[in-house]
Design a protein around this motif. Structure first.
Motif, short mmCIF file in Angstrom:
data_model
loop_
_atom_site.label_atom_id
_atom_site.label_comp_id
_atom_site.label_asym_id
_atom_site.label_seq_id
_atom_site.Cartn_x
_atom_site.Cartn_y
_atom_site.Cartn_z
N PHE A 56 -1.02 57.72 -5.67
CA PHE A 56 -2.44 58.00 -5.40
C PHE A 56 -3.17 58.40 -6.67
O PHE A 56 -4.36 58.09 -6.84
N ALA A 60 -6.21 56.24 -8.10
CA ALA A 60 -7.51 56.89 -8.29
C ALA A 60 -8.03 56.67 -9.70
O ALA A 60 -9.23 56.40 -9.90
N THR A 63 -9.22 53.16 -10.01
CA THR A 63 -10.48 52.98 -9.27
C THR A 63 -11.65 53.54 -10.06
O THR A 63 -12.72 52.92 -10.14
N THR A 197 -13.14 51.00 -2.00
CA THR A 197 -12.13 50.70 -0.98
C THR A 197 -11.29 49.49 -1.37
O THR A 197 -10.06 49.50 -1.25
N PHE A 200 -9.04 50.64 -4.44
CA PHE A 200 -8.08 51.72 -4.22
C PHE A 200 -6.93 51.30 -3.32
O PHE A 200 -5.76 51.61 -3.61
N ILE A 249 -2.78 57.64 5.68
CA ILE A 249 -3.52 58.28 4.59
C ILE A 249 -4.65 57.37 4.11
O ILE A 249 -5.78 57.82 3.87
N VAL A 250 -4.36 56.08 3.94
CA VAL A 250 -5.38 55.13 3.49
C VAL A 250 -6.52 55.03 4.50
O VAL A 250 -7.70 54.99 4.14
N CYS A 253 -8.70 58.06 4.16
CA CYS A 253 -9.55 57.93 2.98
C CYS A 253 -10.72 56.99 3.25
O CYS A 253 -11.86 57.26 2.85
N MET A 254 -10.45 55.87 3.93
CA MET A 254 -11.52 54.93 4.27
C MET A 254 -12.54 55.57 5.20
O MET A 254 -13.76 55.38 5.05
N VAL A 256 -13.27 58.75 5.43
CA VAL A 256 -14.06 59.72 4.66
C VAL A 256 -15.13 59.02 3.84
O VAL A 256 -16.29 59.45 3.80
N MET A 257 -14.76 57.93 3.18
CA MET A 257 -15.74 57.20 2.37
C MET A 257 -16.83 56.60 3.23
O MET A 257 -18.01 56.60 2.86
#
Length: 269
Positions: A56, A60, A63, A197, A200, A249-250, A253-254, A256-257
């Motif tokens: 990660f 990051a 990205t 997205t 990452f 987890i991915v 994250c998606m 949240v974005m």
């Protein structure tokens, strides 16, 4: 009724090649070799926490680098027209016409100890430097391979911004910096989030780049999963558990974005 019939092949394809594999991975993650229920596969993941963190972190970094390079490039590309616009588009797309492994192999030959870059540096009395089999080489490979996925969404959004909106901001007394900060940047955020997205997710799950450019010194999640299914450490149950956790987890994250992206299209002057 006809519209529903058209969707049947798509639904069947998704069920066979998306839903079914996820269900199989979930089943393997919660079972043992004899089919019994267990949570030990998730407990065994504790020994690979460094691989999770490293994956990660490098994803990051790649990205962020792609965003720092891709946004100005997309902005300049969207503001250009004519032959320069078409040439820049072609140069961005050209590497994607090549095979992914060939592109990565080319960097392997460039970065190795007796490769082209160290040879050129040697002519200047520098080096040789250890560039291959490092985490920096992995990030470089990620940036090179996935940079177009950052540029193209941002470029597509900026290009569609109505010039009249920018003219209106200028008529209201906004200078160039204010126009960019209060108009262009907010309107381009959907493209930025889409680019983040698209860069990452493949970066955090890659295994070809880390294997070719990082060697055996850097273990990432993609390599770890590959080892559990195809390598000497054959354990598909542990590999399924790692895959399932990484997927969750991915997806978080998606989500949240996407949450931060809601309502960002507005412009305030």
């Amino acid at each position: 009724m006809k519209n529903k019939a058209i969707s049947y092949p798509y639904v069947g394809w998704m069920g066979l090649f998306v839903v079914a594999p996820i269900l199989i991975i979930t089943l393997y993650a919660f079972t043992t070799d004899d089919g019994g229920f267990t949570l030990s596969n998730f407990q065994d993941m504790a020994q690979y926490t460094s691989a999770f963190g490293r994956s990660f972190l490098l994803a990051a970094i790649a990205t962020v680098v792609c965003l720092l390079i891709g946004y100005p490039l997309a902005y300049l590309l969207a503001r250009e027209s004519g032959w320069l616009h078409r040439m820049a588009n072609m140069l961005i797309m050209l590497p994607m016409w090549m095979n992914f492994l060939l592109r990565t192999y080319s960097w392997k030959f460039l970065l190795e100890r007796h490769g082209l870059i160290n040879t050129l540096l040697g002519l200047l009395g520098l080096g040789p430097f250890q560039m291959i089999d490092t985490q920096g080489a992995i990030v470089l490979g990620m940036v090179y391979n996935f940079l177009p996925y950052m540029v193209l969404p941002i470029f597509s959004v900026i290009e569609k911004i109505d010039p009249k909106v920018i003219e209106a901001a200028q008529d209201l007394g906004a200078d160039s910096i204010t126009v960019f900060r209060r108009v262009i940047l907010p309107l381009s955020l959907p493209g930025v989030l889409s680019g983040i997205t698209m860069v990452f997710i493949p970066s955090v799950s890659t295994f070809a780049i880390s294997r070719l450019l990082g060697g055996s010194k850097t273990l990432l999640l993609g390599n770890l999963i590959d080892m559990q299914f195809l390598g000497s450490a054959y354990n598909p149950h542990l590999g399924s558990a790692i895959s399932l956790v990484m997927m969750v987890i991915v997806m978080v994250c998606m989500a949240v974005m996407n949450h931060f992206g809601d309502g960002e299209e507005g412009v305030t002057l």
